[in-house]
Scaffold this active site. Sequence first.
Site, PDB file in Angstrom:
ATOM      1  CG  HIS A   1      48.893  -3.850  25.100  1.00  0.00           C
ATOM      2  ND1 HIS A   1      49.162  -2.663  24.490  1.00  0.00           N
ATOM      3  CD2 HIS A   1      47.726  -4.137  24.838  1.00  0.00           C
ATOM      4  CE1 HIS A   1      48.144  -2.148  24.158  1.00  0.00           C
ATOM      5  NE2 HIS A   1      47.094  -3.326  24.332  1.00  0.00           N
TER       6      HIS A   1
ATOM      7  NE  ARG B   1      39.655 -10.176  21.986  1.00  0.00           N
ATOM      8  CZ  ARG B   1      39.802  -8.697  21.697  1.00  0.00           C
ATOM      9  NH1 ARG B   1      39.828  -7.832  22.695  1.00  0.00           N
ATOM     10  NH2 ARG B   1      40.267  -8.517  20.535  1.00  0.00           N
TER      11      ARG B   1
ATOM     12  CG  ASP C   1      47.421  -4.019  21.058  1.00  0.00           C
ATOM     13  OD1 ASP C   1      46.487  -4.561  21.813  1.00  0.00           O
ATOM     14  OD2 ASP C   1      47.137  -2.654  20.674  1.00  0.00           O
TER      15      ASP C   1
ATOM     16  CG  HIS D   1      38.734  -9.017  16.719  1.00  0.00           C
ATOM     17  ND1 HIS D   1      37.666  -8.625  17.626  1.00  0.00           N
ATOM     18  CD2 HIS D   1      39.540  -8.145  16.894  1.00  0.00           C
ATOM     19  CE1 HIS D   1      38.071  -7.563  18.296  1.00  0.00           C
ATOM     20  NE2 HIS D   1      39.259  -7.234  17.641  1.00  0.00           N
TER      21      HIS D   1
ATOM     22  N   GLY E   1      42.044  -4.992  15.587  1.00  0.00           N
ATOM     23  CA  GLY E   1      42.812  -5.489  16.328  1.00  0.00           C
ATOM     24  C   GLY E   1      43.500  -6.923  15.557  1.00  0.00           C
TER      25      GLY E   1
END
Length: 441
Positions: A59, A63, A306, A310, A325
Amino acid sequence: MKFDLIIENGTVVLPWGEVSADVGVIAGHIAAIGKNLGDAAERFNAANLHVLPGIIDPHVHFRDGGQGGIPGVEDMRSGSLAAVLGGVTTVFDMPNTKPATTDPETVQAKYDYIPSHTYCDLGFYVGATKENADHVGEMEDMPGVCAVKVFAGSSTGDLLVEDDENIERVLRGSRHLVAFHAEDEYRLRERKSRFSVGDPYAAHGEWRDPECARLGTARVTALAEKTGKRAHILHVSTAEEFAFIREHKRLLSAEVLVNHLLQAGPEAYERLGGYAVMNPPIRDKHHQDAAWAALLDGTADTIASDHAPHTAEAKERPWPTCHSGLTGVQTLLPLMLSQVNAGRLPLMRLVDLMSAGPARIYGAMAKGRIAVGYDADFSIVDMKAKRKIENSWIASQCGWTPFAGTEVTAWPVATIVRGNVVMFEGVVTGEPMGQAVLFRH
């Protein structure tokens, strides 16, 4: 027999236990396990080290849909560089990329992009939409695709399938596995007006509360039962969900995130601010304890990061305008190995959750275990090494980790992908040589 590579003198974690053995590699595959194997073009001395089957992070959000990702945030090259520095040999990438992976053209473009842009092997999800719901199975059969992903609750990106009718269409259209972000979108919308810009970051967990997660998982389960399909519930984060999943294991498998295991509110929000904001949220110790119980009783099938980078600027905005995130692919293995050393999890269970488990759930061929004929993927670790995780070590373009300053015991020494030593002692050499993962379709 002459081998391309022999890994010798290490403690090798085989499916049936830890053994002192050498592993011989020919043409990227495991060719022999034993002692005194013979000649090799290259030898790797693993004395005092553990040789784990290649770690799979099932996971991640790199991007990048095949057009270079998001500058300053992530792309396939930087994300996979972070992976191999952290001892991860394989990742499964989410579909809310740029562009989104939602039709045969974007699936093919992503597949074609992998070989010259990744240091590790990579599989990827097809994103379900209301427009493609009846055709996800056709894309699921395309090379490199690990599963269909449904965002039943809104998160980063514009992929959202929140209603019963369309979730059912996706399940009926799928041929293999549908993985769910299972938060209830209707509850999210109903509760959003209760909060304001500038509220404490801990309000994130109040808005996306445990009931939101329970309702989402119950909705998915009812539709899986109706359609006779199985569902994989991603980032399970609440005690209520784990209890529910235990009662429905014939339909459901479950993923747990390292953040929900190692971080808890309100402390995480007070210390990290926006760098603790993720979906589903970091929760309190009651739910954290439930996640650990799920690892130890078999309810959980996989552990993942996960990894969702950013920019620092986006994370430092006031809540709820800050982006959700957290980074994690590079820190996943040392953090969890440190838990093994702390006595919280047996090493064999960790390997099942982080190698064999992802390969089994998604049907990744020749991945997840050290056995003759399997891909020669190895995460070689020093279980006694003490290190401190720092932002300066992070290879993701965003350059930060919520675990900065965390001291760990255990560290990846080498990452070997299909017989290629791509990382050794913190140095990655050569150009990207990753391949798309093959799945049982």
